[in-house]
Design a protein around this motif. Structure first.
Motif, mmCIF file in Angstrom:
data_model
loop_
_atom_site.group_PDB
_atom_site.id
_atom_site.type_symbol
_atom_site.label_atom_id
_atom_site.label_comp_id
_atom_site.label_asym_id
_atom_site.label_seq_id
_atom_site.Cartn_x
_atom_site.Cartn_y
_atom_site.Cartn_z
ATOM 1 N N LEU A 65 0.853 -1.183 0.000
ATOM 2 C CA LEU A 65 0.000 0.000 0.000
ATOM 3 C C LEU A 65 0.892 1.237 0.000
ATOM 4 O O LEU A 65 2.018 1.199 0.495
ATOM 5 C CB LEU A 65 -0.890 -0.005 1.250
ATOM 6 C CG LEU A 65 -2.060 0.977 1.324
ATOM 7 C CD1 LEU A 65 -3.126 0.619 0.294
ATOM 8 C CD2 LEU A 65 -2.676 0.961 2.721
ATOM 9 N N CYS A 67 0.023 5.139 0.954
ATOM 10 C CA CYS A 67 -1.018 6.078 1.388
ATOM 11 C C CYS A 67 -0.544 7.521 1.288
ATOM 12 O O CYS A 67 0.651 7.813 1.313
ATOM 13 C CB CYS A 67 -1.422 5.791 2.833
ATOM 14 S SG CYS A 67 -2.111 4.170 3.086
ATOM 15 N N GLY A 205 -2.715 4.811 7.877
ATOM 16 C CA GLY A 205 -3.204 4.648 6.515
ATOM 17 C C GLY A 205 -3.564 3.215 6.197
ATOM 18 O O GLY A 205 -4.488 2.940 5.417
ATOM 19 N N ASN A 209 -7.548 1.742 5.541
ATOM 20 C CA ASN A 209 -7.750 1.048 4.264
ATOM 21 C C ASN A 209 -8.012 -0.446 4.447
ATOM 22 O O ASN A 209 -8.056 -1.195 3.458
ATOM 23 C CB ASN A 209 -6.537 1.241 3.349
ATOM 24 C CG ASN A 209 -6.609 2.539 2.573
ATOM 25 O OD1 ASN A 209 -7.433 2.686 1.680
ATOM 26 N ND2 ASN A 209 -5.745 3.471 2.937
ATOM 27 N N ASN A 212 -10.950 -1.641 2.405
ATOM 28 C CA ASN A 212 -10.641 -1.565 0.974
ATOM 29 C C ASN A 212 -9.784 -2.747 0.534
ATOM 30 O O ASN A 212 -10.003 -3.323 -0.544
ATOM 31 C CB ASN A 212 -9.914 -0.260 0.649
ATOM 32 C CG ASN A 212 -10.821 0.949 0.719
ATOM 33 O OD1 ASN A 212 -12.033 0.825 0.533
ATOM 34 N ND2 ASN A 212 -10.247 2.108 0.989
ATOM 35 N N ILE A 213 -8.798 -3.104 1.355
ATOM 36 C CA ILE A 213 -7.919 -4.222 1.019
ATOM 37 C C ILE A 213 -8.695 -5.542 1.066
ATOM 38 O O ILE A 213 -8.550 -6.393 0.181
ATOM 39 C CB ILE A 213 -6.712 -4.272 1.975
ATOM 40 C CG1 ILE A 213 -5.871 -2.992 1.851
ATOM 41 C CG2 ILE A 213 -5.847 -5.502 1.696
ATOM 42 C CD1 ILE A 213 -5.255 -2.778 0.507
ATOM 43 N N GLN A 227 3.889 -1.052 3.963
ATOM 44 C CA GLN A 227 4.042 0.274 3.389
ATOM 45 C C GLN A 227 5.415 0.843 3.729
ATOM 46 O O GLN A 227 5.916 0.661 4.844
ATOM 47 C CB GLN A 227 2.955 1.221 3.910
ATOM 48 C CG GLN A 227 3.035 2.610 3.345
ATOM 49 C CD GLN A 227 1.842 3.485 3.709
ATOM 50 O OE1 GLN A 227 1.578 4.481 3.081
ATOM 51 N NE2 GLN A 227 1.113 3.113 4.736
#
Length: 504
Positions: A65, A67, A205, A209, A212-213, A227
């Motif tokens: 990810l 962010c 972040g 998320n 979403n993931i 990240q």
């Protein structure tokens, strides 16, 4: 770490060879800000890429990810950063140093402490009494200190078309008529609509998320989100090159697990992350795992361990101090529950096979890319006495980087600048670069001096093109650590270097 490694030598080599420069140096520099030079940027990039390869590309249960640095201010309300992300700030009345009270050297309350006026070595000798707080100035040891006050670590800026400074100017008369408390409240009202913050960590972040993931990547616990990115903290004290700066880069991973399995995964990641540094060449005796006491755990943590490195920092007790490289924390379900509470969005996980719904616990390995680069640089530094071709003893300074993270993998030298040797050497460099092996061409000075320059840059392999190369297409390859030389075919060079770099 070599006992000869000192921060003075590390700083000198960093500038001389292009690892780290003081930011804005031609203007006097900016405190706690540094620029990575040609070698430094390669070292840090290699560390980040190795981390990403080992944490994401080599596993099936972790995704990546990236962010935004700016996030909705409610993110920081939910995480607790706006309300509680501060440190106790203290001023020394003697040397004027500002420092964190919780990091100050301890001293027995009521004891007498000797120190120098102004913190200068030639200053007048003074004596003071340690108060009930039980600590002294970390710079001059003076016990005459200011009261503690909270210092917010978040960098605040504004977002939008309206300039809050203009709004403050427009309200100047109203502000002047208010008492201090009312004035602060009014200023807060003016600043609030446009206020945003530079993130102090990359972790949030990944939490916001989470859904979403889940929805887009077809993952399920246990799984991780990784990240690499910049974070910003308005640090009270900054020191020791890139160890503590206001702008830094993190390598973080949030691993979401079923409650009840969290202790097992915490142990797994704690041990795996320690082994990662050892596998990349850091000496085991310079690393340690320090388990946090219950009293020092963060409010969200069930358990936490720090991977610490013994840096060659100068302290009041001499040279050498343990400093945190990475923290591995069991953050429980705190973050997902807080963001569910503040956002109103359900951040639980439903297992369609078992019909279970739960909020995952999170195991977080959080490493600093800048601190890792500094640790690898310090640990690689070595000095040894060698005998030159002329029979004289001389000191060889060498950075013994693991080839996987070395900034330059190979240097190519023509023995002389004629007879077609430079052309052959340039062709070898081009072939190596095409194969993804970062290489460097050098034809200046005696070969011995070129070796020494590459030793200081940490280059593991040096290739020399000579008259025999022109006859039978073979070259010599010299190993940085052993200084042993071997003759191999030019055609087999790329595969040989790839094998050695991968340590196969």
């Amino acid at each position: 770490m070599s006992t000869k490694a000192t921060m003075e030598k590390i700083v000198s080599l960093s500038k001389r060879r292009g690892f780290i420069f003081q930011s804005s140096e031609i203007y006097g520099g900016l405190k706690a800000s540094y620029d990575y030079g040609p070698l430094g940027v390669e070292l840090k990039k290699n560390i980040k890429e190795t981390w990403w390869r080992d944490m994401v590309h080599s596993r099936e249960d972790i995704v990546g990810l990236d962010c935004s640095i700016l996030m909705h201010s409610d993110v920081w309300k939910a995480s607790g950063h706006l309300a509680g992300f501060s440190d106790p700030l203290v001023d020394c009345k003697n040397c004027k140093e500002r420092f964190r009270a919780d990091k100050a050297p301890l001293a027995e309350a009521g004891s007498e402490i000797k120190y120098r006026e102004g913190g200068k070595s030639d200053g007048k000798k003074l004596t003071g009494t340690v108060d009930e707080r039980g600590y002294v100035c970390p710079v001059c040891a003076c016990p005459d200190l200011s009261a503690e006050r909270q210092f917010n670590l978040m960098f605040r800026t504004s977002l939008g078309p309206v300039d809050p400074l203009q709004e403050i100017a427009n309200a100047a008369e109203e502000l002047a008529a208010l008492d201090p408390k009312g004035r602060m409240q009014k200023l807060s009202e003016i600043m609030k609509p446009s206020a945003v913050y530079l993130r102090p960590e990359t972790a949030q972040g990944m939490f916001v998320n989470f859904k979403n993931i889940l929805d887009s990547s077809r993952v399920k616990p246990p799984f991780g989100i990784a990240q690499v990115g910049k974070s910003y903290r308005n640090e009270i004290t900054t020191s020791n090159l890139t160890f503590r700066t206001c702008e830094f880069e993190q390598m973080e991973m949030e691993f979401f697990v079923k409650p009840g399995s969290d202790e097992e995964w915490y142990t797994y990641w704690r041990d795996a992350r320690l082994e990662w540094y050892i596998n990349l060449g850091i000496k085991p005796e310079n690393l340690r795992l320090r388990e946090h006491e219950v009293s020092e755990l963060a409010h969200y943590a069930k358990a936490c361990s720090d991977i610490e490195y013994f840096f060659p920092f100068e302290t009041q007790n001499g040279v050498g101090e343990w400093g945190e490289l990475e923290g591995i924390a069991n953050r429980t379900d705190y973050d997902l529950k807080k963001h569910t509470e503040y956002s109103g969005k359900d951040l639980s996980y439903f297992n369609s096979e078992t019909k279970e719904r739960y909020v995952p616990y999170v195991i977080e390995p959080a490493a600093g890319a800048d601190r890792a680069a500094l640790a690898f640089l310090c640990d690689a530094y070595d000095e040894e006495t060698v005998v030159s071709p002329k029979g004289k003893e001389e000191t060889r300074t060498v950075l013994r980087f693991d080839p996987k993270i070395a900034p330059i993998k190979a240097a190519v030298f023509p023995l002389v600048k004629r007879d077609g040797m430079p052309e052959v050497a340039h062709k070898i460099v081009q072939d190596l670069q095409k194969a993804g092996i970062n290489s460097f061409y050098d034809q200046s000075g005696a070969v011995g001096r070129r070796y020494r320059r590459m030793d200081e840059a940490g280059t593991p392999f040096c290739i020399t093109v000579d008259s025999e190369t022109l006859e039978n297409e073979t070259i010599t390859i010299r190993d940085r650590d052993t200084m042993a030389q071997e003759r191999i075919s030019v055609n087999g060079l790329v595969s040989e270097l790839i094998k050695r770099i991968r340590d196969e």
